[in-house]
Design a protein around this motif. Structure first.
Motif, short mmCIF file in Angstrom:
data_model
loop_
_atom_site.label_atom_id
_atom_site.label_comp_id
_atom_site.label_asym_id
_atom_site.label_seq_id
_atom_site.Cartn_x
_atom_site.Cartn_y
_atom_site.Cartn_z
N PRO A 96 0.81 -1.22 0.00
CA PRO A 96 0.00 0.00 0.00
C PRO A 96 0.85 1.27 0.00
CG PRO A 96 -0.98 -1.63 1.46
CD PRO A 96 0.35 -2.18 1.02
N ARG B 149 -7.56 -7.63 1.06
CA ARG B 149 -6.61 -6.52 1.22
C ARG B 149 -6.86 -5.40 0.22
NH1 ARG B 149 -1.01 -7.65 0.33
NH2 ARG B 149 -0.64 -5.77 1.53
N GLU C 84 -6.86 -1.77 1.33
CA GLU C 84 -5.63 -1.28 1.95
C GLU C 84 -4.80 -0.46 0.97
OE1 GLU C 84 -3.32 -4.37 3.73
OE2 GLU C 84 -5.05 -5.30 4.71
#
Length: 217
Positions: free
Chosen positions: A97, A124, A127
């Motif tokens: 990220p 995810r 993120e």
């Protein structure tokens, strides 16, 4: 074609990835394809060396130009954006990220690709805070372009649960299954490499036209 227009939910946009030739890029522009992808990962079968990518500059404003990178030093995509060769960066490796944030802070739109085997692989996605998430087949060490499809049911669920996040569907899309893929998933865009080729990096324009027609239906 702006990134926002490319990622709008309707109609489904089309990105043809793995472009290596100026003539192929020109033909994509002439056909009205929304975006092209150039793969700057040296281990790709469709690798375009940055020093051979100068032809992309002449297509600025005529087609959205996406640079595909796998675990690259972020100085490279930033450099190619500054030089006017690409408009958008697609991170197709094991980037973090923080990598996305660094590019976005520089004003660069980012697509983050995720390899999908199961629902857990999608957890995810937020993120990364990317402009778009690309769902592709899980391909460790290969990072896409395998021609393998993903579970469209998982992809549709992800689209429905994330209405504000543009989703690009990749993985094994061909003229034979493109209509079914759009109907099953309802992505903002499709990303096609092997399904639009004669051979790796060389486009088959009969296939491209069939894909484009399906996106316009």
């Amino acid at each position: 074609m702006s990134p926002d227009r490319f990622l709008s939910p309707s109609p489904t946009s089309l990105k043809i990835c793995g472009v290596t030739l100026a003539d192929d890029a020109l033909r994509l522009v002439e056909l009205g394809v929304d975006a092209l992808g150039a793969n700057f990962w040296p281990h790709s079968k469709r690798y375009l060396a940055p020093e051979r990518a100068g032809f992309l500059k002449e297509f600025e404003g005529r087609i959205l130009r996406v640079g595909v990178f796998v675990n690259a030093d972020l100085k490279l995509p930033a450099k190619l954006v500054r030089e006017g060769l690409i408009d958008v960066v697609q991170l197709h490796g094991d980037e973090t990220p923080d990598d996305v944030v660094r590019l976005k802070e520089a004003g660069i739109p980012v697509i983050k690709a995720l390899g999908v085997r199961a629902l857990a692989d999608l957890q995810r996605a937020h993120e990364f805070q990317a402009d778009s998430i690309l769902l592709d087949a899980h391909a460790p060490g290969v990072y896409g372009g395998t021609g393998e499809t993903i579970d469209w049911t998982l992809a549709r669920r992800f689209v429905e649960e994330n209405p504000g996040l543009p989703v690009i569907l990749a993985g094994g899309i061909t003229p034979d299954n493109v209509a079914a893929a759009i109907a099953a998933v309802r992505p903002a865009a499709l990303d096609v490499a092997s399904g639009a080729e004669e051979s790796p990096g060389i486009k088959d324009f009969a296939k491209v036209e069939a894909l484009l027609a399906a996106c316009g239906e």
